[in-house]
Design a protein around this motif. Structure first.
Motif, PDB file in Angstrom:
ATOM      1  N   GLU A  25       4.092  -2.868 -10.646  1.00 47.24           N
ATOM      2  CA  GLU A  25       2.800  -2.598 -10.012  1.00 47.24           C
ATOM      3  C   GLU A  25       2.743  -3.004  -8.546  1.00 47.24           C
ATOM      4  O   GLU A  25       1.793  -2.664  -7.843  1.00 47.24           O
ATOM      5  CB  GLU A  25       1.682  -3.282 -10.778  1.00 47.24           C
ATOM      6  CG  GLU A  25       1.785  -4.789 -10.811  1.00 47.24           C
ATOM      7  CD  GLU A  25       0.746  -5.418 -11.710  1.00 47.24           C
ATOM      8  OE1 GLU A  25      -0.161  -6.059 -11.165  1.00 47.24           O
ATOM      9  OE2 GLU A  25       0.865  -5.259 -12.925  1.00 47.24           O
ATOM     10  N   SER A  26       3.745  -3.715  -8.071  1.00 46.08           N
ATOM     11  CA  SER A  26       3.771  -4.138  -6.674  1.00 46.08           C
ATOM     12  C   SER A  26       5.208  -4.068  -6.155  1.00 46.08           C
ATOM     13  O   SER A  26       6.160  -4.286  -6.908  1.00 46.08           O
ATOM     14  CB  SER A  26       3.258  -5.573  -6.553  1.00 46.08           C
ATOM     15  OG  SER A  26       3.487  -6.071  -5.256  1.00 46.08           O
ATOM     16  N   VAL A  27       5.352  -3.790  -4.870  1.00 46.44           N
ATOM     17  CA  VAL A  27       6.676  -3.775  -4.256  1.00 46.44           C
ATOM     18  C   VAL A  27       7.321  -5.153  -4.340  1.00 46.44           C
ATOM     19  O   VAL A  27       8.538  -5.287  -4.379  1.00 46.44           O
ATOM     20  CB  VAL A  27       6.602  -3.268  -2.795  1.00 46.44           C
ATOM     21  CG1 VAL A  27       5.889  -4.264  -1.909  1.00 46.44           C
ATOM     22  CG2 VAL A  27       7.976  -2.960  -2.244  1.00 46.44           C
ATOM     23  N   HIS A  28       6.491  -6.196  -4.414  1.00 43.35           N
ATOM     24  CA  HIS A  28       7.001  -7.566  -4.448  1.00 43.35           C
ATOM     25  C   HIS A  28       7.582  -7.936  -5.805  1.00 43.35           C
ATOM     26  O   HIS A  28       8.177  -9.006  -5.951  1.00 43.35           O
ATOM     27  CB  HIS A  28       5.890  -8.536  -4.050  1.00 43.35           C
ATOM     28  CG  HIS A  28       5.293  -8.187  -2.726  1.00 43.35           C
ATOM     29  ND1 HIS A  28       5.965  -8.377  -1.543  1.00 43.35           N
ATOM     30  CD2 HIS A  28       4.108  -7.619  -2.401  1.00 43.35           C
ATOM     31  CE1 HIS A  28       5.215  -7.958  -0.540  1.00 43.35           C
ATOM     32  NE2 HIS A  28       4.073  -7.496  -1.038  1.00 43.35           N
ATOM     33  N   LEU A  29       7.428  -7.080  -6.781  1.00 44.63           N
ATOM     34  CA  LEU A  29       8.013  -7.302  -8.100  1.00 44.63           C
ATOM     35  C   LEU A  29       9.286  -6.476  -8.315  1.00 44.63           C
ATOM     36  O   LEU A  29       9.891  -6.538  -9.382  1.00 44.63           O
ATOM     37  CB  LEU A  29       6.990  -6.960  -9.194  1.00 44.63           C
ATOM     38  CG  LEU A  29       5.695  -7.772  -9.150  1.00 44.63           C
ATOM     39  CD1 LEU A  29       4.717  -7.247 -10.190  1.00 44.63           C
ATOM     40  CD2 LEU A  29       5.978  -9.245  -9.365  1.00 44.63           C
ATOM     41  N   CYS A  30       9.694  -5.745  -7.303  1.00 47.97           N
ATOM     42  CA  CYS A  30      10.894  -4.904  -7.389  1.00 47.97           C
ATOM     43  C   CYS A  30      12.144  -5.721  -7.073  1.00 47.97           C
ATOM     44  O   CYS A  30      12.085  -6.727  -6.365  1.00 47.97           O
ATOM     45  CB  CYS A  30      10.809  -3.746  -6.393  1.00 47.97           C
ATOM     46  SG  CYS A  30       9.509  -2.579  -6.740  1.00 47.97           S
ATOM     47  N   TYR A  31      13.268  -5.248  -7.581  1.00 52.92           N
ATOM     48  CA  TYR A  31      14.553  -5.858  -7.224  1.00 52.92           C
ATOM     49  C   TYR A  31      14.936  -5.437  -5.815  1.00 52.92           C
ATOM     50  O   TYR A  31      14.584  -4.357  -5.352  1.00 52.92           O
ATOM     51  CB  TYR A  31      15.650  -5.419  -8.204  1.00 52.92           C
ATOM     52  CG  TYR A  31      15.489  -6.022  -9.570  1.00 52.92           C
ATOM     53  CD1 TYR A  31      15.747  -7.364  -9.778  1.00 52.92           C
ATOM     54  CD2 TYR A  31      15.079  -5.249 -10.648  1.00 52.92           C
ATOM     55  CE1 TYR A  31      15.609  -7.929 -11.042  1.00 52.92           C
ATOM     56  CE2 TYR A  31      14.924  -5.798 -11.908  1.00 52.92           C
ATOM     57  CZ  TYR A  31      15.195  -7.140 -12.090  1.00 52.92           C
ATOM     58  OH  TYR A  31      15.046  -7.695 -13.324  1.00 52.92           O
TER      59      TYR A  31
ATOM     60  N   GLU B  36       0.831  -1.213   0.000  1.00 47.87           N
ATOM     61  CA  GLU B  36       0.000   0.000   0.000  1.00 47.87           C
ATOM     62  C   GLU B  36       0.865   1.262   0.000  1.00 47.87           C
ATOM     63  O   GLU B  36       0.611   2.212  -0.738  1.00 47.87           O
ATOM     64  CB  GLU B  36      -0.933  -0.003   1.224  1.00 47.87           C
ATOM     65  CG  GLU B  36      -1.842   1.176   1.310  1.00 47.87           C
ATOM     66  CD  GLU B  36      -2.954   1.154   0.285  1.00 47.87           C
ATOM     67  OE1 GLU B  36      -3.492   2.241   0.000  1.00 47.87           O
ATOM     68  OE2 GLU B  36      -3.295   0.065  -0.217  1.00 47.87           O
ATOM     69  N   ILE B  37       1.899   1.263   0.836  1.00 51.01           N
ATOM     70  CA  ILE B  37       2.811   2.415   0.884  1.00 51.01           C
ATOM     71  C   ILE B  37       3.522   2.576  -0.449  1.00 51.01           C
ATOM     72  O   ILE B  37       3.646   3.685  -0.980  1.00 51.01           O
ATOM     73  CB  ILE B  37       3.824   2.259   2.035  1.00 51.01           C
ATOM     74  CG1 ILE B  37       3.101   2.289   3.376  1.00 51.01           C
ATOM     75  CG2 ILE B  37       4.890   3.346   1.971  1.00 51.01           C
ATOM     76  CD1 ILE B  37       3.958   1.892   4.557  1.00 51.01           C
ATOM     77  N   TYR B  38       4.004   1.483  -1.028  1.00 55.24           N
ATOM     78  CA  TYR B  38       4.675   1.525  -2.327  1.00 55.24           C
ATOM     79  C   TYR B  38       3.746   2.079  -3.399  1.00 55.24           C
ATOM     80  O   TYR B  38       4.145   2.910  -4.213  1.00 55.24           O
ATOM     81  CB  TYR B  38       5.147   0.116  -2.701  1.00 55.24           C
ATOM     82  CG  TYR B  38       5.751   0.026  -4.079  1.00 55.24           C
ATOM     83  CD1 TYR B  38       7.082   0.353  -4.295  1.00 55.24           C
ATOM     84  CD2 TYR B  38       4.999  -0.400  -5.164  1.00 55.24           C
ATOM     85  CE1 TYR B  38       7.635   0.269  -5.555  1.00 55.24           C
ATOM     86  CE2 TYR B  38       5.545  -0.481  -6.429  1.00 55.24           C
ATOM     87  CZ  TYR B  38       6.866  -0.149  -6.623  1.00 55.24           C
ATOM     88  OH  TYR B  38       7.411  -0.224  -7.877  1.00 55.24           O
ATOM     89  N   ASP B  39       2.500   1.632  -3.377  1.00 50.90           N
ATOM     90  CA  ASP B  39       1.524   2.105  -4.358  1.00 50.90           C
ATOM     91  C   ASP B  39       1.344   3.616  -4.240  1.00 50.90           C
ATOM     92  O   ASP B  39       1.327   4.329  -5.248  1.00 50.90           O
ATOM     93  CB  ASP B  39       0.192   1.388  -4.159  1.00 50.90           C
ATOM     94  CG  ASP B  39      -0.792   1.695  -5.265  1.00 50.90           C
ATOM     95  OD1 ASP B  39      -0.404   1.611  -6.448  1.00 50.90           O
ATOM     96  OD2 ASP B  39      -1.947   2.024  -4.942  1.00 50.90           O
ATOM     97  N   ASN B  40       1.244   4.122  -3.021  1.00 51.69           N
ATOM     98  CA  ASN B  40       1.063   5.556  -2.804  1.00 51.69           C
ATOM     99  C   ASN B  40       2.315   6.363  -3.118  1.00 51.69           C
ATOM    100  O   ASN B  40       2.222   7.470  -3.651  1.00 51.69           O
ATOM    101  CB  ASN B  40       0.621   5.836  -1.369  1.00 51.69           C
ATOM    102  CG  ASN B  40      -0.779   5.354  -1.098  1.00 51.69           C
ATOM    103  OD1 ASN B  40      -1.632   5.374  -1.977  1.00 51.69           O
ATOM    104  ND2 ASN B  40      -1.025   4.906   0.115  1.00 51.69           N
TER     105      ASN B  40
END
Length: 76
Positions: free
Chosen positions: A50-56, A35-39
């Protein structure tokens, strides 16, 4: 309010700290960090994952380490 170079530098530093912290904390608190990453990120960058879980995972950049600054802070 004037946006001085110091204020811009502080905002950029805060943004980098928060986005890095969100990436590191994502495995432990997945929904909150997403949620924080999205904001923080997705609302500003349409090209971001689109998600923090897809980031390196964040990596250390040795060029950004300021050894003189580290000497000013006594470690006890």
């Amino acid at each position: 309010q004037d946006l001085t170079d110091d204020k811009i530098g502080a905002y950029v530093t805060l943004y980098r700290v928060l986005t890095t912290l969100v990436k590191v904390a994502a495995p432990f608190v997945p929904f909150m960090t997403d949620e924080i990453y999205d904001n923080l990120v997705c609302s500003l960058d349409n090209e971001a994952p689109e998600s923090v879980h897809l980031c390196y995972w964040p990596e250390v950049n040795e060029d950004e380490i300021d050894n003189n600054l580290e000497k000013l802070i006594p470690i006890k």
